[in-house]
Design a protein around this motif. Structure first.
Motif, short mmCIF file in Angstrom:
data_model
loop_
_atom_site.label_atom_id
_atom_site.label_comp_id
_atom_site.label_asym_id
_atom_site.label_seq_id
_atom_site.Cartn_x
_atom_site.Cartn_y
_atom_site.Cartn_z
N THR A 1 0.52 -1.26 -0.32
CA THR A 1 -0.65 0.01 0.19
C THR A 1 1.07 1.19 -0.09
OG1 THR A 1 -1.75 -1.22 0.90
CG2 THR A 1 -2.02 1.21 1.33
N THR A 2 2.06 1.40 0.72
CA THR A 2 3.19 2.41 0.74
C THR A 2 3.39 2.29 -0.69
OG1 THR A 2 3.25 2.44 3.05
CG2 THR A 2 4.84 3.52 1.97
N ALA A 3 3.99 1.52 -1.07
CA ALA A 3 4.55 1.69 -2.47
C ALA A 3 3.56 2.04 -3.39
CB ALA A 3 5.54 0.46 -2.89
N LEU A 4 2.22 1.92 -3.48
CA LEU A 4 1.45 2.48 -4.50
C LEU A 4 0.66 3.68 -4.22
CD1 LEU A 4 -1.58 -0.70 -4.83
CD2 LEU A 4 0.72 0.19 -6.21
N GLU A 5 0.86 4.25 -2.83
CA GLU A 5 0.54 5.35 -2.13
C GLU A 5 2.25 6.48 -2.80
OE1 GLU A 5 0.01 5.43 1.58
OE2 GLU A 5 -2.09 5.06 1.56
N ASP A 6 3.04 5.62 -2.62
CA ASP A 6 4.31 6.08 -3.16
C ASP A 6 3.95 6.29 -4.77
OD1 ASP A 6 5.25 6.76 -0.63
OD2 ASP A 6 6.40 4.99 -1.20
N VAL A 7 3.73 5.46 -6.05
CA VAL A 7 3.93 6.02 -6.84
C VAL A 7 2.44 6.71 -7.68
CG1 VAL A 7 3.32 4.56 -9.45
CG2 VAL A 7 4.73 3.77 -7.38
N ASP A 8 1.65 7.14 -6.64
CA ASP A 8 0.27 7.83 -7.20
C ASP A 8 -0.63 8.12 -6.48
OD1 ASP A 8 -1.88 8.91 -8.81
OD2 ASP A 8 -2.87 6.82 -9.34
N PRO A 9 -0.66 9.29 -5.49
CA PRO A 9 -0.78 9.26 -3.86
C PRO A 9 -2.13 9.71 -4.20
CG PRO A 9 0.31 11.20 -5.11
CD PRO A 9 0.41 9.64 -6.12
N ARG A 10 -3.23 9.76 -4.88
CA ARG A 10 -4.36 10.09 -5.32
C ARG A 10 -5.02 10.27 -3.29
NH1 ARG A 10 -7.19 6.89 -10.47
NH2 ARG A 10 -5.24 6.58 -11.28
#
Length: 97
Positions: free
Chosen positions: A88-97
């Protein structure tokens, strides 16, 4: 007091909204990445980290065998939550929508 029949009818007619992943709360006590580390995360390190966590889950499963071990199940759940948090953290770093 309200009539129980009326109350259950009201619930059936009211649509419930379902949470989407970006609205789900983080685990209690989970460490958020430092502000300066955002964007510095290497995809292979994420893959490696999650792989190591999943290997621990498999080791616990193999160790407990066919027996039902509540403590082992709890530890597996904690590890899976940690893996989820990393992803989840990695995805938020890529796309913090």
């Amino acid at each position: 007091m309200t009539d129980p029949q009326q109350h259950s009818t009201d619930q059936a007619s009211t649509p419930t909204s379902r949470p989407v992943p970006n609205m789900m709360p983080r685990s209690v006590g989970a460490a958020a990445p430092a502000a300066d580390s955002v964007g510095d995360m290497d995809p292979s390190s994420v893959t490696t980290g999650v792989g190591e966590i999943l290997e621990q889950v498999d080791e616990i499963r193999r160790a407990s065998g066919d027996t039902f071990d509540l403590a082992a199940l709890g530890r597996q759940a904690e590890l899976l939550e940690r893996a989820h948090e990393v992803l989840t953290t990695a995805l938020e770093d890529v796309d913090p929508r």
